[in-house]
Design a protein around this motif. Structure first.
Motif: not given
Ligand SMILES: [Zn+2]
Ligand SMILES: [Zn+2]
Length: 762
Positions: A128, A165, A189-190
């Motif tokens: 990821r 996240c 994402v974060c």
């Protein structure tokens, strides 16, 4: 008490134990052993309470030391049994919140290059964090450059604004995860993101688009300003002349070598000769720039390091560097990666500053939004006898403390002028700052002042005394003097500090003095002359100047340093050698200048006596026709070193008469060789051989007179490998114990350590 009896231990661990995965390690070990209790970070280390059978507890303590994570450095473990009845024990092992105790301190970790596990994930399409430029874990990533205060927890770092996240938070909270309590933990994402701009006002590209735009610009030969770990770099294709020349011109940097970065070791080995020790340094978690002998056919632009046999290479140390340098058709295999600054100013660290100040230097920008709290330049090392010899100790090393042979009082040592670092001491630790730079302008002074305040706070040091160089003109001296109404000052002679720094890093207690050989360009002497070719009998408390190069006249201080031909002329004059046109420095000097110079020398106006070894190298370099004017510090000496013909064993002989070492016979012999048409590489070799033999001979005399057998070599001249190799070989053949620098630089970047120990011991 039998092995199966239950007991409870209170364990206190000091050293580098925060930000290195120590708590998860303790947690996992304790859980595996079935112990109860807790672990926490305090501002003085790691505290553990553990309860269980005595035998298991003892095994636990042993394994804390033996199996500690790779980045941890344990200084001390104290174990005290406590009364289980009085302890708050629950049938689990827990990680408790950090505790800050006023006044206590502990070392913090330097920045750590990306680890193999993170690197694998970075290029794994199923991960990821595939191609995420800020991937890190408990074993790697930014530390010193993002830490605002201790204890090292996320709210005390520049990662504070990024809220994790759920997935990142779960990793962070899971003691079995390799990102457990990894303070800079982040994901696409974060976490932070990169941003590309082709001009300061935008527009912006982000993420993979930004990366590819930056790579295209580099492939096209443009100059990229890229934000790294401790500041901005200016990057360009190192294999082509035009980008390198353009960067030189814009930076106003004429000859001083540029540092390089390549994707991997194999690529570096295509350009340079790399031995085992070099390889270990290149791939170490510090990832310094390593000076390597270039292959004659290396396809690197000659403008990267003119007249130099060495190239300074480093490997990528952040995920962003790996992505930026990823090999591809048409993409340069090596990039120039030089500090993002104008000459002599501190490197730029913020996006705003980069867009404003670097826009005249860079064509395009690759920024990101994780702030750099502590500016930190790349470190530079070379290898000597199979181990590192630091040239600049900064990123990856600072602020790792140097462990001292004895406890000292709390000192602020402000260092020298060029390549400044400062040093704070507490107990048995000497905290050297990162490379501050040449203290010649307001920006560098401000950086110095800010870092002093920050490191005082971080390490909880309240100096009792301020140590400084005796040179009245240094900005660092003036900074110290401004503190004089609050703190006692401790002036220290430059070369005494050099020798003390070498003694301290080798853990010498100073019970017996050493023979100190301090060779450099400039250091203020106790008689007001410029010293630099010094033999001292020194310990921490005192220093006796027992031999030195005979004084020669240095006309016009700094002007002479930039123009070695003037040094050569002055030395010829003082030696009674006429200025004749067949000598390169004479031919180089305009006739009018010669007239003025001769008058100046005769009257002694604006002329300072000097025993500098650096200036003697300059004079010989000029006489041999190697270099008449320099564009960076020590250029004439470096170019002379580069020419040394290793096959020559002859040596020029110095005059040795008691404490005065006379260079006149050397100068006369050089002049004779120049006139005889002896090539410069032979002259260079005979000179290096002669200096080495002189060092041995003087040390032999001093051993005879004093019985001392330990020799410490310090000062910038000992960055010269051709000389250092010869000196060490001759001294060891004569059965001296020889100390060369391994932890701090021999140049003025190491001097604050010596100042600190001298003042701390007093
Ligand atoms: Zn990692
Ligand atoms: Zn995340």
């Amino acid at each position: 008490m039998s092995d199966n009896d239950l007991a409870c231990y209170r364990i206190h661990i000091t050293g580098i134990v925060q930000g290195v995965g120590f708590r998860p390690f303790v947690y996992n070990l304790a859980t595996r052993l079935g112990l109860w209790g807790w672990v926490l970070n305090s501002s003085s280390g790691v505290e553990i309470e553990a309860a269980g059978p005595v035998a298991v507890l003892n095994d636990f303590v042993r394994r804390l030391r033996d199996e500690a994570p790779p980045l941890a450095r344990i200084e001390n473990i104290t174990v005290a049994p406590c009364d289980p009845a009085a302890c708050d024990l629950r049938p689990v092992f827990r990680i408790l919140h950090s505790e800050a105790r006023p006044g206590e301190f502990l070392p913090i970790s330097p920045d750590v290059a990306i680890c193999d596990d993170c690197l694998r994930e970075l290029f794994d399409p199923r991960d990821r964090r595939y191609r995420y430029p800020f991937i890190n874990c408990t074993n790697c990533g930014p530390r010193f450059t993002i830490i605002r205060d201790i204890p090292y927890d996320r709210p005390n770092t520049t990662m504070a604004p990024f809220v994790m996240c759920p997935e990142c938070q779960a990793e962070y909270d899971d003691p079995a995860n390799r990102r457990f309590h990894a303070q800079p933990n982040a994901c696409p994402v974060c976490g932070p993101r990169i941003e590309f701009r082709s001009r300061p006002e935008g527009p912006s590209l982000y993420g993979e688009e930004a990366l590819q735009a930056a790579r295209r610009a580099l492939a096209e030969g443009l100059v990229l300003a890229v934000k790294g770990l401790g500041g901005f770099h200016l990057a360009c294709d190192a294999t082509r002349d035009e980008p390198v020349l353009r960067l030189r011109e814009r930076k106003g940097r004429v000859d001083k070598p540029f540092a390089l970065m390549a994707f991997d070791l194999a690529t570096v080995e295509r350009f340079c000769f790399v031995d085992e020790a070099d390889r270990a340094l290149l791939t170490s978690r510090q990832r310094p720039i390593v000076l390597l002998r270039r292959r004659p056919d290396a396809p690197i632009s000659p403008h990267v390091a003119p007249n130099n046999r060495y190239l300074g290479f480093m490997l990528p140390y952040t995920p962003l560097h790996y992505l930026l340098l990823e090999p591809a058709d048409g993409f340069p295999p090596a990039l120039v990666m030089t500090s993002g600054n104008y000459s002599e100013e501190p490197i730029v660290t913020t996006n705003e500053e980069a867009l404003a100040r670097l826009s005249a230097l860079a064509d395009v920008f690759l920024l990101h939004n994780r702030d750099i709290h502590a500016r930190c330049d790349d470190s530079v090392v070379r290898t000597f006898s199979g181990a590192a010899l630091p040239i600049r100790r900064s990123r990856g090393y600072a602020p790792d403390p140097v462990r001292l042979p004895f406890p000292v009082r709390q000192v602020l040592a402000v260092g020298a002028e060029l390549k400044n670092t400062f040093c704070l001491t507490r107990d048995r630790y000497a905290f050297l700052s990162q490379h501050i730079g040449d203290m010649e302008n307001y920006e560098t002074l401000r950086f110095f002042e800010d870092m002093v305040e920050q490191l005082k706070r971080t390490f909880r040091v309240e100096p009792e005394v301020v140590a400084h160089d005796m040179h009245p003109g240094y900005l660092s001296t003036r900074y110290a003097q401004a503190l004089a109404d609050r703190l006692p000052l401790f002036p220290i002679q430059h070369h005494h500090a050099h020798i003390a720094s070498c003694m301290a890093e080798h853990g010498l207690t100073g019970e017996r003095p050493v023979i100190g050989v301090a060779f450099d360009g400039t250091g203020y002497g106790t008689d007001g002359a410029i010293w630099g070719g010094e033999f001292l009998i020194a310990d921490y408390g005192s220093s006796q100047r027992v031999a030195h190069l005979r004084y020669l006249p240095l006309p016009g201080g700094d002007a002479a340093i930039r123009r070695p031909y003037r040094v050569a002329l002055a030395y010829l004059w003082a030696t009674g050698l006429p200025w004749e046109e067949d000598l390169p420095p004479v031919a180089h000097a305009p006739a009018v200048e010669r007239i003025v110079l001769e008058r100046q020398l005769a009257r002694g106006v604006g002329v300072v006596p000097t025993s500098s070894m650096g200036r003697l190298f300059d004079a010989v370099s000029a006489l041999a026709g190697v270099r008449q004017e320099v564009n960076y510090e020590a250029q004439a000496a470096i170019e002379l070193e580069m020419l040394v013909d290793e096959g020559i064993e002859e040596a020029y002989a110095f005059g040795l008469d008691g404490g005065e070492i006379d260079p006149a016979p050397v100068l006369r012999a050089v002049v004779a060789d120049v006139r005889a048409g002896i090539p410069a590489p032979v002259i260079a070799a005979k000179f290096h051989n002669g200096v080495a033999a002189m060092v041995r001979d003087v040390c032999l005399q001093l051993r005879l007179a004093t019985g001392l057998n330990e020799v410490a070599l310090s000062g910038g001249v000992f960055q010269n490998m051709a000389l250092l190799r010869r000196v060490v070989r001759l001294l060891e053949e004569a059965e001296f114990a020889v100390y060369v620098h391994r932890a701090v630089p021999p140049n003025d970047g190491g001097i604050s350590l010596g100042q600190a120990v001298i003042a701390g011991r007093a």
